[in-house]
Motif scaffolding. Structure first.
Motif, PDB file in Angstrom:
ATOM      1  N   GLN A  23       2.573   3.480 -17.088  1.00 53.16           N
ATOM      2  CA  GLN A  23       2.712   2.522 -15.992  1.00 53.16           C
ATOM      3  C   GLN A  23       2.685   3.251 -14.651  1.00 53.16           C
ATOM      4  OE1 GLN A  23       2.662  -0.888 -16.090  1.00 53.16           O
ATOM      5  NE2 GLN A  23       2.512  -0.676 -13.897  1.00 53.16           N
ATOM      6  N   VAL A  24       3.347   4.389 -14.569  1.00 52.01           N
ATOM      7  CA  VAL A  24       3.314   5.193 -13.337  1.00 52.01           C
ATOM      8  C   VAL A  24       1.872   5.597 -13.043  1.00 52.01           C
ATOM      9  CG1 VAL A  24       4.045   7.378 -12.279  1.00 52.01           C
ATOM     10  CG2 VAL A  24       5.685   6.011 -13.601  1.00 52.01           C
ATOM     11  N   LYS A  29      -3.136   5.258  -9.836  1.00 46.63           N
ATOM     12  CA  LYS A  29      -4.592   5.073  -9.809  1.00 46.63           C
ATOM     13  C   LYS A  29      -4.996   3.771  -9.118  1.00 46.63           C
ATOM     14  CE  LYS A  29      -5.800   7.866 -13.779  1.00 46.63           C
ATOM     15  NZ  LYS A  29      -6.558   7.938 -15.022  1.00 46.63           N
ATOM     16  N   GLY A  30      -4.013   2.910  -8.850  1.00 45.88           N
ATOM     17  CA  GLY A  30      -4.305   1.646  -8.196  1.00 45.88           C
ATOM     18  C   GLY A  30      -4.732   0.561  -9.161  1.00 45.88           C
ATOM     19  N   ALA A  31      -4.577   0.794 -10.462  1.00 49.05           N
ATOM     20  CA  ALA A  31      -4.944  -0.219 -11.459  1.00 49.05           C
ATOM     21  C   ALA A  31      -3.955  -1.379 -11.447  1.00 49.05           C
ATOM     22  CB  ALA A  31      -4.994   0.409 -12.856  1.00 49.05           C
TER      23      ALA A  31
END
Length: 124
Positions: A23-24, A29-31
């Motif tokens: 999750q981090v 990555k901006g996902a």
């Protein structure tokens, strides 16, 4: 960038936030988007105020930062490779050796002369 500067792993940050390292990674990555409360938590764990995440944004131009050579260089320096390179370089205690390495890097990059700030504009 701050996480890398303080040598904190994604797993350690995730543990502190009650998240998985995946999750981090998605946040970085901006996902996935980060909510305000989560951003505040991240700032607390990393030891920075929430304003840290908005540095370089100017409200007058809608958040667009000019593409000048200094910003271009900072974008490159703030990558994982840039941080690792700088950390390793400054860990070299011998100033003569640091100078020789700098000269080598300049030669490999094909750099002739930089401006007074030491930053050469990007090739166009």
């Amino acid at each position: 960038m701050r996480r890398m500067l303080i040598a904190m792993s994604q797993e350690k940050l995730g543990d502190a936030l009650g998240l998985t390292f995946q999750q981090v990674q998605k946040y970085e990555k901006g996902a996935n988007r980060i909510g305000a409360s989560r951003l505040f938590q991240i700032g607390r764990v990393l030891g920075v105020p929430i304003e840290y995440f908005y540095e370089g944004l100017d409200g007058d131009d809608g958040g667009v930062v000019a593409a000048d050579p200094v910003h271009f260089a900072m974008d490159r320096l703030s990558t994982a490779e840039g941080i690792q390179l700088n950390s390793a370089f400054f860990a070299i205690e011998d100033p003569k050796l640091r100078k020789r390495i700098l000269d080598l890097i300049k030669q490999l990059a094909g750099e002739n002369e930089a401006d007074e700030s030491g930053i050469k504009p990007p090739h166009t």
